[in-house]
Design an enzyme around this catalytic site. Structure first.
Site, mmCIF file in Angstrom:
data_model
loop_
_atom_site.group_PDB
_atom_site.id
_atom_site.type_symbol
_atom_site.label_atom_id
_atom_site.label_comp_id
_atom_site.label_asym_id
_atom_site.label_seq_id
_atom_site.Cartn_x
_atom_site.Cartn_y
_atom_site.Cartn_z
ATOM 1 C CD GLU A 51 -2.653 -7.308 2.853
ATOM 2 O OE1 GLU A 51 -2.246 -6.195 2.491
ATOM 3 O OE2 GLU A 51 -3.310 -7.483 3.890
ATOM 4 C CB ALA B 17 -0.887 -0.019 1.229
ATOM 5 N N GLY C 71 0.370 -4.906 0.849
ATOM 6 C CA GLY C 71 -0.824 -4.936 0.008
ATOM 7 C C GLY C 71 -0.598 -5.626 -1.334
ATOM 8 C CD GLU D 259 1.411 -5.536 5.794
ATOM 9 O OE1 GLU D 259 2.211 -6.456 6.088
ATOM 10 O OE2 GLU D 259 0.695 -5.566 4.801
HETATM 11 N N1 DAK Z 1 4.614 3.215 -0.913
HETATM 12 C C1 DAK Z 1 5.005 4.365 -1.488
HETATM 13 N N2 DAK Z 1 6.156 4.475 -2.212
HETATM 14 C C2 DAK Z 1 6.918 3.392 -2.349
HETATM 15 C C3 DAK Z 1 6.568 2.151 -1.770
HETATM 16 C C4 DAK Z 1 5.357 2.080 -1.023
HETATM 17 N N3 DAK Z 1 4.912 0.938 -0.470
HETATM 18 N N4 DAK Z 1 7.537 1.250 -2.065
HETATM 19 C C5 DAK Z 1 8.448 1.913 -2.807
HETATM 20 N N5 DAK Z 1 8.090 3.186 -2.984
HETATM 21 C C6 DAK Z 1 8.783 4.235 -3.716
HETATM 22 C C7 DAK Z 1 10.020 4.696 -2.955
HETATM 23 O O1 DAK Z 1 9.664 5.665 -1.976
HETATM 24 C C8 DAK Z 1 10.835 5.290 -4.094
HETATM 25 O O2 DAK Z 1 10.312 6.535 -4.422
HETATM 26 P P1 DAK Z 1 11.293 7.861 -4.525
HETATM 27 O O3 DAK Z 1 11.963 7.949 -3.214
HETATM 28 O O4 DAK Z 1 12.228 7.506 -5.658
HETATM 29 O O5 DAK Z 1 10.353 8.972 -4.823
HETATM 30 C C9 DAK Z 1 10.538 4.354 -5.246
HETATM 31 O O6 DAK Z 1 9.318 3.693 -4.924
HETATM 32 C C10 DAK Z 1 11.611 3.276 -5.461
HETATM 33 O O7 DAK Z 1 11.783 2.608 -4.236
HETATM 34 P P2 DAK Z 1 13.228 2.411 -3.550
HETATM 35 O O8 DAK Z 1 14.161 3.489 -3.945
HETATM 36 O O9 DAK Z 1 13.007 2.192 -2.097
HETATM 37 O O10 DAK Z 1 13.713 1.055 -4.248
HETATM 38 P P3 DAK Z 1 14.742 -0.017 -3.645
HETATM 39 O O11 DAK Z 1 15.055 -0.955 -4.764
HETATM 40 O O12 DAK Z 1 15.865 0.642 -2.945
HETATM 41 O O13 DAK Z 1 13.890 -0.816 -2.550
HETATM 42 C C11 DAK Z 1 11.936 -1.960 -1.656
HETATM 43 C C12 DAK Z 1 12.783 -1.602 -2.918
HETATM 44 C C13 DAK Z 1 10.641 -2.642 -2.157
HETATM 45 C C14 DAK Z 1 12.721 -2.914 -0.796
HETATM 46 C C15 DAK Z 1 11.660 -0.643 -0.875
HETATM 47 O O14 DAK Z 1 11.112 0.314 -1.788
HETATM 48 C C16 DAK Z 1 10.670 -0.863 0.225
HETATM 49 O O15 DAK Z 1 11.039 -1.353 1.293
HETATM 50 N N6 DAK Z 1 9.447 -0.420 -0.023
HETATM 51 C C17 DAK Z 1 8.421 -0.455 0.988
HETATM 52 C C18 DAK Z 1 7.907 -1.856 1.200
HETATM 53 C C19 DAK Z 1 6.815 -1.841 2.197
HETATM 54 O O16 DAK Z 1 7.081 -1.699 3.402
HETATM 55 N N7 DAK Z 1 5.621 -1.827 1.705
HETATM 56 C C20 DAK Z 1 4.471 -1.481 2.483
HETATM 57 C C21 DAK Z 1 4.001 -2.670 3.219
HETATM 58 S S1 DAK Z 1 2.745 -2.169 4.295
HETATM 59 C C22 DAK Z 1 -4.163 -0.560 5.541
HETATM 60 C C23 DAK Z 1 -4.262 -1.077 4.280
HETATM 61 C C24 DAK Z 1 -3.248 -1.849 3.781
HETATM 62 C C25 DAK Z 1 -2.091 -2.038 4.516
HETATM 63 C C26 DAK Z 1 -2.020 -1.533 5.783
HETATM 64 C C27 DAK Z 1 -3.020 -0.792 6.295
HETATM 65 N N8 DAK Z 1 -5.168 0.338 6.012
HETATM 66 C C28 DAK Z 1 -6.224 0.742 5.152
HETATM 67 C C29 DAK Z 1 -4.899 1.132 7.167
HETATM 68 C C30 DAK Z 1 -0.962 -2.626 3.918
HETATM 69 C C31 DAK Z 1 0.205 -2.003 4.156
HETATM 70 C C32 DAK Z 1 1.364 -2.337 3.397
HETATM 71 O O17 DAK Z 1 1.328 -2.701 2.250
#
Ligand code: DAK
Length: 261
Positions: A116, A68, A113, A136
């Site tokens: 999911e 997400a 997400g 998360e």
């Molecule tokens: N959201 C927003 N931007 C994201 C993103 C994300 N989930 N994942 C990556 N990006 C963006 C980065 O910010 C970056 O943007 P700029 O800084 O260049 O503007 C760009 O994508 C490229 O990412 P990286 O530079 O970080 O790329 P790397 O190869 O270095 O790393 C990575 C890739 C996938 C390991 C890293 O980007 C990462 O850790 N991303 C986040 C993964 C993550 O934690 N995802 C979220 C999981 S939590 C809910 C509904 C749903 C959920 C929860 C609550 N409610 C309604 C309340 C679910 C939540 C989740 O999905």
């Protein structure tokens, strides 16, 4: 509705590919993308009734969906979070219960997400660079789009607890070993594999395929008796023209020409 974050393409075999197209954010699911997915799976699909199946994938070579959109979360209060979670869950239910087969082609990160979304599809084909995880807890959150419920269904309680609590990622091969993924292919070959599966399914009775989806999902629905549902839907399929055609084609030693009624 014109989509900003979804690309739709229908090929010559009537397979529809839905691409989440925000590669600059690794295809993270922002509110608009969730809204567009909802529109497609509840309304717009009716404009594509000729298609036999759907592939969901992510734009670019790095990510299916990296979760997400974390940047958008910062604007949420408790009520907004719960509302968005309910909306997202409803969208993913509409994918899970879609009457035609839906395959996730996981071509990179499928986190939070994204994992999911992949799990709400009927099958998953992963390329070798795919990575799955529910990170998360790194953000002090729990999954909000069904992750705590569906991960158990694929990989069992112990491994699900581990992935949910450690936020560890697993690669395509390990995901395959645990049953999260149906097939793993080299990069560039995932689309071919997903289409091969859908083409095979398109030769079967469409009503039967929709009833397979309903009855298998009934097993996981606490409000239904799956065995009882199977009896009802078996009865339903015996009254279809597809069954008449399928049985007649068998006797006449020819390929069935199903019409989906
Ligand atoms: N959201 C927003 N931007 C994201 C993103 C994300 N989930 N994942 C990556 N990006 C963006 C980065 O910010 C970056 O943007 P700029 O800084 O260049 O503007 C760009 O994508 C490229 O990412 P990286 O530079 O970080 O790329 P790397 O190869 O270095 O790393 C990575 C890739 C996938 C390991 C890293 O980007 C990462 O850790 N991303 C986040 C993964 C993550 O934690 N995802 C979220 C999981 S939590 C809910 C509904 C749903 C959920 C929860 C609550 N409610 C309604 C309340 C679910 C939540 C989740 O999905």
């Amino acid at each position: 509705m014109n989509y900003t974050n979804l690309l739709i393409e229908v090929d010559a075999d009537n397979i529809l590919t839905l691409t989440i197209n925000r590669p600059q954010a690794l295809n993270a699911l922002n509110r608009l993308t969730i809204q567009e997915l909802e529109d497609f799976f509840t309304k717009a699909y009716k404009n594509y009734e000729q298609v036999s199946g759907i592939i969901i994938t992510g734009a670019g070579e790095k990510a299916f969906v990296a979760g997400a959109d974390i940047k958008e979360f910062l604007e949420l209060d408790g009520d907004g979070g719960a509302q968005l979670a309910q909306k997202g869950q409803n969208v993913f239910f509409s994918i899970e219960n879609f009457h035609k087969p839906v395959i996730a082609l996981v071509n990179g990160f499928a986190l939070g997400g994204g994992c999911e979304l992949a799990m709400s599809c009927h099958m998953r084909v992963a390329t070798e660079n795919a990575k799955f995880g529910q990170p998360e807890v790194n953000l002090g959150l729990i999954p909000g789009y069904g992750g705590t419920q569906r991960l158990i269904q694929y990989i069992g309680k112990g491994k699900a607890m581990e992935l949910l609590m450690t936020a560890d990622m697993i690669g395509a091969a390990e995901a395959h070993t645990h049953g999260l993924v149906n097939h793993v292919t080299p990069a560039g070959e995932g689309m071919g594999k997903a289409k091969e599966i859908l083409k095979k399914i398109s030769t079967k009775g469409p009503v039967a395929i929709s009833k397979i989806i309903e009855t298998v999902n009934a097993y996981f629905d606490k409000n239904q008796d799956g065995f009882a549902r199977e009896v009802v839907e078996f009865g339903h399929t015996t009254r279809t023209q597809d069954f008449v055609e399928g049985a007649t084609a068998f006797v006449e030693k020819r390929r069935a020409d199903f019409k989906g009624n």
